[in-house]
Design a protein around this motif. Structure first.
Motif, short mmCIF file in Angstrom:
data_model
loop_
_atom_site.label_atom_id
_atom_site.label_comp_id
_atom_site.label_asym_id
_atom_site.label_seq_id
_atom_site.Cartn_x
_atom_site.Cartn_y
_atom_site.Cartn_z
N ASP A 9 0.84 -1.20 0.00
CA ASP A 9 0.00 0.00 0.00
C ASP A 9 0.87 1.24 0.00
OD1 ASP A 9 -2.11 1.71 0.16
OD2 ASP A 9 -2.55 1.36 2.27
N ALA A 10 1.04 1.82 -1.18
CA ALA A 10 1.83 3.04 -1.32
C ALA A 10 1.09 3.97 -2.28
CB ALA A 10 3.22 2.73 -1.86
N PRO A 11 1.22 5.27 -2.13
CA PRO A 11 0.50 6.21 -2.99
C PRO A 11 0.86 6.05 -4.46
CG PRO A 11 1.47 7.32 -1.08
CD PRO A 11 2.04 5.95 -1.11
N GLU A 12 -0.15 6.12 -5.32
CA GLU A 12 0.08 6.03 -6.75
C GLU A 12 1.00 7.14 -7.24
OE1 GLU A 12 -0.49 4.38 -10.67
OE2 GLU A 12 -0.69 3.61 -8.62
N ALA A 13 0.90 8.30 -6.61
CA ALA A 13 1.75 9.41 -7.00
C ALA A 13 3.22 9.09 -6.78
CB ALA A 13 1.37 10.67 -6.22
N LEU A 14 3.50 8.18 -5.84
CA LEU A 14 4.88 7.75 -5.59
C LEU A 14 5.29 6.64 -6.54
CD1 LEU A 14 7.45 7.75 -3.75
CD2 LEU A 14 6.27 5.99 -2.39
N THR A 15 4.41 5.65 -6.69
CA THR A 15 4.80 4.45 -7.41
C THR A 15 4.74 4.59 -8.93
OG1 THR A 15 2.56 3.53 -7.24
CG2 THR A 15 4.15 2.96 -5.49
N ALA A 16 3.81 5.38 -9.45
CA ALA A 16 3.65 5.47 -10.91
C ALA A 16 4.92 5.97 -11.60
CB ALA A 16 2.45 6.35 -11.26
N PRO A 17 5.54 7.06 -11.13
CA PRO A 17 6.79 7.48 -11.79
C PRO A 17 7.90 6.46 -11.66
CG PRO A 17 5.90 9.24 -10.39
CD PRO A 17 5.15 7.99 -10.07
N ARG A 18 7.92 5.73 -10.57
CA ARG A 18 8.95 4.71 -10.39
C ARG A 18 8.72 3.53 -11.31
NH1 ARG A 18 9.69 5.04 -3.71
NH2 ARG A 18 11.05 6.89 -3.80
N ASP A 48 15.01 8.31 -24.89
CA ASP A 48 14.51 9.61 -25.33
C ASP A 48 13.07 9.52 -25.83
OD1 ASP A 48 16.89 10.82 -24.70
OD2 ASP A 48 17.65 10.88 -26.76
N GLU A 49 12.75 8.42 -26.50
CA GLU A 49 11.41 8.25 -27.07
C GLU A 49 10.36 7.97 -26.00
OE1 GLU A 49 8.97 5.36 -30.22
OE2 GLU A 49 11.15 5.22 -30.06
N HIS A 50 10.72 7.26 -24.95
CA HIS A 50 9.73 6.77 -24.00
C HIS A 50 9.73 7.49 -22.65
CE1 HIS A 50 10.08 3.42 -26.89
NE2 HIS A 50 8.82 3.20 -26.59
N ALA A 51 10.70 8.31 -22.38
CA ALA A 51 10.73 9.05 -21.12
C ALA A 51 9.65 10.13 -21.13
CB ALA A 51 12.10 9.69 -20.92
N PRO A 52 9.17 10.52 -19.96
CA PRO A 52 8.18 11.61 -19.90
C PRO A 52 8.81 12.94 -20.30
CG PRO A 52 8.94 11.03 -17.70
CD PRO A 52 9.52 10.01 -18.64
N GLU A 53 7.96 13.94 -20.44
CA GLU A 53 8.46 15.27 -20.81
C GLU A 53 9.52 15.71 -19.80
OE1 GLU A 53 6.72 19.78 -21.69
OE2 GLU A 53 5.35 18.13 -21.18
N VAL A 86 18.09 7.60 -14.42
CA VAL A 86 17.53 8.32 -13.27
C VAL A 86 16.46 9.29 -13.73
CG1 VAL A 86 19.64 8.08 -11.92
CG2 VAL A 86 19.34 10.09 -13.38
N ILE A 87 15.55 9.60 -12.82
CA ILE A 87 14.46 10.51 -13.15
C ILE A 87 14.96 11.94 -13.36
CG2 ILE A 87 12.46 11.68 -12.11
CD1 ILE A 87 11.49 9.01 -11.10
N GLY A 88 15.97 12.33 -12.62
CA GLY A 88 16.47 13.70 -12.68
C GLY A 88 17.80 13.82 -13.39
N ASP A 89 18.69 14.59 -12.80
CA ASP A 89 20.01 14.82 -13.39
C ASP A 89 20.89 13.59 -13.22
OD1 ASP A 89 21.84 17.28 -14.35
OD2 ASP A 89 23.02 15.95 -13.07
#
Length: 279
Positions: A119-128, A164-169, A218-221
């Motif tokens: 049980d974890a928030p979707e806002a946390l798990t979806a980007p992961r 590059d093609e599949h990463a989010p904006e 990684v999601i960021g830098d």
């Protein structure tokens, strides 16, 4: 100067790499089965050690000077080389497990990423989940490129193009300081395999080549630092990381993913690639 001829292995040597690859795959599968909230990465380490030992193999990670464990376990902002510890995993953690086995003098090396269930928030798990899926997809895009490539530089270009093609904006960061590698008698051999496009063509792809392809995303830098333990590589900006890896052999009949039980058939099918067993 060209690569030493020993980088390209004989068919019998490639066949000797099948069993350590399967042992590595089985160890990682056993670890993955017991990932749940409350389990510690030290417990995961013990499970990998149990499977590798039962098969009469050795942990090649423990052969690295100064490293005592069977796996690397990297959580959240840790991307690679995390040291197993006694902190219980939490639902929603993004966990990367890397392991390898040496059997009769030959090596396997592989890694996967999973989101700890619960049980974890979707806002946390979806980007992961998306980060892991894109990283895994880029691995298979790189392996598919290997099946057609004339030089290893094409693999890195394919990995970066997929990301590059599949990463989010806004895109993802691809680690520059850590790359894939050859594998055989040693876990880490020449040549290096970049996870991004470079101006270098790289080593020639021809029968006898055995490599470990391992995008670290990684999601960021992409900037990282090594933590005080001297091993764990974490993002400086604190964003999440993912790591996927397989050992792959190039032979006269095509390619075979040594650390996948089906040689990579299921995951390569969307790319139009059919792996061939090593004769």
């Amino acid at each position: 100067m060209g690569l030493r001829s020993s980088v390209y292995k004989k068919p019998a040597q490639l066949r000797s790499m099948i069993e350590p690859g399967l042992i590595t795959a089985d160890a990682l599968a056993a670890v993955r089965r017991i990932v749940e909230p409350g389990v510690t990465t030290l417990q995961l380490d013990a499970e990998a050690a149990r499977v590798i030992g039962q098969r009469g193999a050795e942990s090649n990670f423990q052969m690295v000077r100064g490293y005592r464990h069977t796996i690397c376990a990297s959580v959240n902002e840790q991307v690679v080389h995390g040291i197993p510890n006694d902190r219980p995993l939490r639902a929603g953690d993004i966990l990367s497990i890397d392991a390898g086995a040496q059997y009769k003098g030959w090596n396997g090396d592989s890694a996967f990423t999973v989101i700890v269930p619960g049980d974890a928030p979707e806002a946390l798990t979806a980007p992961r989940r998306r980060l892991s899926a894109v990283t895994e997809g880029s691995l298979w895009a790189g392996i598919a490129a290997l099946s057609r490539a004339s030089h290893l530089g094409e693999v890195g270009a394919a990995i970066e193009a997929y990301i590059d093609e599949h990463a989010p904006e806004g895109g993802y960061g691809i680690l520059r300081d850590y790359v894939g590698h050859g594998i055989g008698r040693k876990m880490h051999e020449s040549p290096s395999i970049f996870n991004y496009a470079t101006s270098e063509r790289g080593a020639e792809v021809r029968p006898g080549l055995a490599v470990a392809i391992e995008p670290m995303v990684v999601i960021g830098d992409q900037a990282t630092e090594v933590e005080d333990d001297g091993w764990t590589v974490s993002t400086i900006d604190g964003t999440d990381g993912s790591h996927w890896e397989h050992s792959v052999a190039v032979h006269d009949g095509g390619i075979w993913v040594l650390t996948a039980h089906d040689g990579g058939a299921e995951k390569l099918a969307p790319f139009g690639v059919v792996p061939k067993e090593i004769d």
